[in-house]
Design a protein around this motif. Structure first.
Motif, mmCIF file in Angstrom:
data_model
loop_
_atom_site.group_PDB
_atom_site.id
_atom_site.type_symbol
_atom_site.label_atom_id
_atom_site.label_comp_id
_atom_site.label_asym_id
_atom_site.label_seq_id
_atom_site.Cartn_x
_atom_site.Cartn_y
_atom_site.Cartn_z
ATOM 1 N N LYS A 203 0.844 -1.198 0.000
ATOM 2 C CA LYS A 203 0.000 0.000 0.000
ATOM 3 C C LYS A 203 0.883 1.253 0.000
ATOM 4 C CE LYS A 203 -3.175 2.567 3.008
ATOM 5 N NZ LYS A 203 -2.209 3.651 3.311
ATOM 6 N N PRO A 204 0.633 2.198 -0.944
ATOM 7 C CA PRO A 204 1.426 3.431 -0.967
ATOM 8 C C PRO A 204 1.284 4.217 0.331
ATOM 9 C CG PRO A 204 0.168 3.179 -3.000
ATOM 10 C CD PRO A 204 -0.341 2.133 -2.055
ATOM 11 N N VAL A 205 2.363 4.837 0.747
ATOM 12 C CA VAL A 205 2.358 5.660 1.952
ATOM 13 C C VAL A 205 1.826 7.054 1.599
ATOM 14 C CG1 VAL A 205 3.797 6.777 3.707
ATOM 15 C CG2 VAL A 205 4.246 4.402 3.027
ATOM 16 N N ALA A 206 0.838 7.509 2.333
ATOM 17 C CA ALA A 206 0.280 8.839 2.091
ATOM 18 C C ALA A 206 1.305 9.916 2.442
ATOM 19 C CB ALA A 206 -0.991 9.038 2.918
ATOM 20 N N ASP A 207 1.265 11.009 1.696
ATOM 21 C CA ASP A 207 2.251 12.076 1.900
ATOM 22 C C ASP A 207 2.211 12.619 3.324
ATOM 23 O OD1 ASP A 207 3.075 11.842 -0.709
ATOM 24 O OD2 ASP A 207 1.873 13.534 -1.447
ATOM 25 N N PHE A 208 1.004 12.799 3.881
ATOM 26 C CA PHE A 208 0.937 13.392 5.219
ATOM 27 C C PHE A 208 1.499 12.440 6.274
ATOM 28 C CE2 PHE A 208 -2.935 10.990 5.962
ATOM 29 C CZ PHE A 208 -3.016 10.864 7.337
ATOM 30 N N ASN A 209 1.417 11.124 6.018
ATOM 31 C CA ASN A 209 2.012 10.166 6.950
ATOM 32 C C ASN A 209 3.531 10.172 6.849
ATOM 33 O OD1 ASN A 209 -0.371 9.130 8.159
ATOM 34 N ND2 ASN A 209 -0.767 7.911 6.332
ATOM 35 N N GLN A 210 4.059 10.350 5.642
ATOM 36 C CA GLN A 210 5.507 10.457 5.491
ATOM 37 C C GLN A 210 6.026 11.698 6.214
ATOM 38 O OE1 GLN A 210 7.847 8.252 3.606
ATOM 39 N NE2 GLN A 210 9.014 9.422 5.124
ATOM 40 N N LEU A 211 5.303 12.805 6.072
ATOM 41 C CA LEU A 211 5.705 14.025 6.766
ATOM 42 C C LEU A 211 5.631 13.843 8.277
ATOM 43 C CD1 LEU A 211 3.931 16.701 4.527
ATOM 44 C CD2 LEU A 211 6.391 16.265 4.689
ATOM 45 N N ALA A 212 4.607 13.154 8.750
ATOM 46 C CA ALA A 212 4.478 12.901 10.185
ATOM 47 C C ALA A 212 5.629 12.046 10.683
ATOM 48 C CB ALA A 212 3.143 12.224 10.482
ATOM 49 N N PHE A 213 5.988 11.027 9.911
ATOM 50 C CA PHE A 213 7.101 10.172 10.318
ATOM 51 C C PHE A 213 8.412 10.953 10.302
ATOM 52 C CE2 PHE A 213 10.558 7.188 9.399
ATOM 53 C CZ PHE A 213 10.430 6.366 10.503
ATOM 54 N N ASP A 214 8.604 11.803 9.305
ATOM 55 C CA ASP A 214 9.831 12.616 9.249
ATOM 56 C C ASP A 214 9.930 13.520 10.472
ATOM 57 O OD1 ASP A 214 10.388 11.434 6.821
ATOM 58 O OD2 ASP A 214 9.696 13.142 5.618
ATOM 59 N N ALA B 74 8.536 12.924 13.415
ATOM 60 C CA ALA B 74 8.815 12.037 14.540
ATOM 61 C C ALA B 74 10.287 11.636 14.566
ATOM 62 C CB ALA B 74 7.930 10.798 14.456
ATOM 63 N N SER B 75 10.862 11.415 13.405
ATOM 64 C CA SER B 75 12.281 11.047 13.323
ATOM 65 C C SER B 75 13.166 12.176 13.854
ATOM 66 C CB SER B 75 12.655 10.724 11.877
ATOM 67 O OG SER B 75 11.935 9.604 11.402
ATOM 68 N N GLU B 76 12.758 13.407 13.583
ATOM 69 C CA GLU B 76 13.507 14.553 14.108
ATOM 70 C C GLU B 76 13.435 14.586 15.635
ATOM 71 O OE1 GLU B 76 11.869 17.965 12.212
ATOM 72 O OE2 GLU B 76 12.665 17.451 10.226
ATOM 73 N N TYR B 77 12.251 14.310 16.186
ATOM 74 C CA TYR B 77 12.118 14.261 17.644
ATOM 75 C C TYR B 77 13.030 13.177 18.218
ATOM 76 C CZ TYR B 77 7.802 17.054 17.253
ATOM 77 O OH TYR B 77 6.888 18.041 17.009
ATOM 78 N N LEU B 78 13.041 12.020 17.571
ATOM 79 C CA LEU B 78 13.839 10.898 18.064
ATOM 80 C C LEU B 78 15.324 11.218 17.999
ATOM 81 C CD1 LEU B 78 13.905 7.992 19.101
ATOM 82 C CD2 LEU B 78 13.845 7.219 16.719
ATOM 83 N N CYS B 79 15.761 11.825 16.906
ATOM 84 C CA CYS B 79 17.174 12.176 16.759
ATOM 85 C C CYS B 79 17.587 13.218 17.786
ATOM 86 C CB CYS B 79 17.418 12.683 15.336
ATOM 87 S SG CYS B 79 19.138 13.084 14.973
ATOM 88 N N ALA B 80 16.726 14.209 18.008
ATOM 89 C CA ALA B 80 17.046 15.275 18.967
ATOM 90 C C ALA B 80 17.076 14.748 20.392
ATOM 91 C CB ALA B 80 16.036 16.408 18.845
ATOM 92 N N HIS B 81 16.215 13.808 20.700
ATOM 93 C CA HIS B 81 16.151 13.269 22.071
ATOM 94 C C HIS B 81 17.346 12.384 22.366
ATOM 95 C CE1 HIS B 81 14.768 10.568 25.328
ATOM 96 N NE2 HIS B 81 14.128 11.634 25.758
ATOM 97 N N GLY B 82 17.637 11.456 21.473
ATOM 98 C CA GLY B 82 18.811 10.605 21.621
ATOM 99 C C GLY B 82 18.688 9.480 22.622
ATOM 100 N N GLY B 83 17.509 9.335 23.242
ATOM 101 C CA GLY B 83 17.335 8.289 24.239
ATOM 102 C C GLY B 83 16.373 7.218 23.773
ATOM 103 N N PRO B 84 15.952 6.325 24.680
ATOM 104 C CA PRO B 84 15.035 5.253 24.308
ATOM 105 C C PRO B 84 13.653 5.779 23.943
ATOM 106 C CG PRO B 84 15.405 5.274 26.680
ATOM 107 C CD PRO B 84 16.367 6.249 26.098
ATOM 108 N N LEU B 85 12.933 4.971 23.180
ATOM 109 C CA LEU B 85 11.664 5.386 22.582
ATOM 110 C C LEU B 85 10.502 4.552 23.110
ATOM 111 C CD1 LEU B 85 9.980 6.842 20.298
ATOM 112 C CD2 LEU B 85 10.686 4.947 18.805
ATOM 113 N N ILE B 86 9.345 5.202 23.262
ATOM 114 C CA ILE B 86 8.083 4.527 23.569
ATOM 115 C C ILE B 86 7.034 5.037 22.597
ATOM 116 C CG2 ILE B 86 6.225 4.229 25.263
ATOM 117 C CD1 ILE B 86 8.292 4.516 27.468
#
Length: 240
Positions: A48-59, A61-73
């Motif tokens: 199933k193709p990934v919707a553009d708004f979901n890709q932007l949301a994941f991007d 989230a990835s920025e939050y994860l990179c900035a935090h640098g710790g474990p994820l929930i």
């Protein structure tokens, strides 16, 4: 046609009235077609193709994860975010991402304010889980609290463990926390996880403050509420 994965976490009150009806279904146990369905999805490719708004949301989230640098929930289907707040307070060293597809629910002003280690993200779980699995995210914990059970037997593919995205959900790993007022739902999830070598245990929800408005509503209605906790599969290296 791919079924929509619906996790309904809507609520209108921080302390709901106890007027919730128990789940009723002609099913008396785990759906007899679950194992065959899971095997089919395990052997298939979900394209199933990934919707553009979901890709932007994941991007984002990835920025939050990179900035935090710790474990994820992950708190999937977080609704108004009450559970995300609780989890973030209980795990102050973790980044907690509350995921929900409803802009209305996520925009509701709740108290207390969201802790600094938590973020709410509007996204569809089908796309987000696949993107996270492809990026090899490994959350330490994955919460899925009170998803819509779709209790009719013909609705099996609308339950998230009966959906084609389930293999990606399992790939994410971590300790899975799922709660429901329909015990069969959790028994099905336990059976589905077992097919992937993931052990789990179902117990009554502890007598502690409710994590979501739904949980409080079920308690106020005098219903039993249950939780499933998983254990990660054994590390292959342990057998050496």
């Amino acid at each position: 046609m791919t079924k929509t994965l619906s996790i309904d976490t809507s609520s209108t009150d921080t302390h709901p009235e106890g007027n919730s009806r128990p789940v009723t279904s002609s099913q008396s146990d785990v759906h007899p077609g679950l194992a065959a369905l899971l095997q089919r999805y395990r052997d298939a490719v979900f394209n199933k193709p990934v919707a553009d708004f979901n890709q932007l949301a994941f991007d984002r989230a990835s920025e939050y994860l990179c900035a935090h640098g710790g474990p994820l929930i992950l708190d999937s289907g977080c609704g108004v975010g009450d559970s995300t707040r609780v989890i973030a307070r209980n795990y102050p060293d973790h980044l907690v991402l509350g995921l929900d597809r409803s802009e209305d629910r996520l925009s509701r002003q709740r108290q207390p304010p969201l802790p600094d280690n938590a973020h709410l993200i509007r996204t569809d779980l089908v796309d987000f889980w696949r993107l996270a699995a492809a990026a090899e995210w490994k959350p330490e914990h994955h919460f899925l609290l009170y998803p819509n059970p779709y209790p009719k037997p013909q609705q099996l593919q609308r339950r998230f463990h009966g959906h084609p995205v389930f293999p990606h959900f399992v790939t994410l790993g971590g300790t899975i926390h799922c709660r429901s007022n329909w015990l069969i739902y959790l028994k099905e999830l336990a059976s589905a996880l077992a097919l992937y070598g993931v052990d789990s245990q179902i117990t009554p929800v502890p007598n502690e403050p409710a994590m979501t408005p739904f949980e409080q509503k079920y308690r106020n209605s005098g219903q039993a509420v249950w939780q499933l906790l998983s254990a990660p599969p054994p590390d292959p290296g342990d057998a050496r």
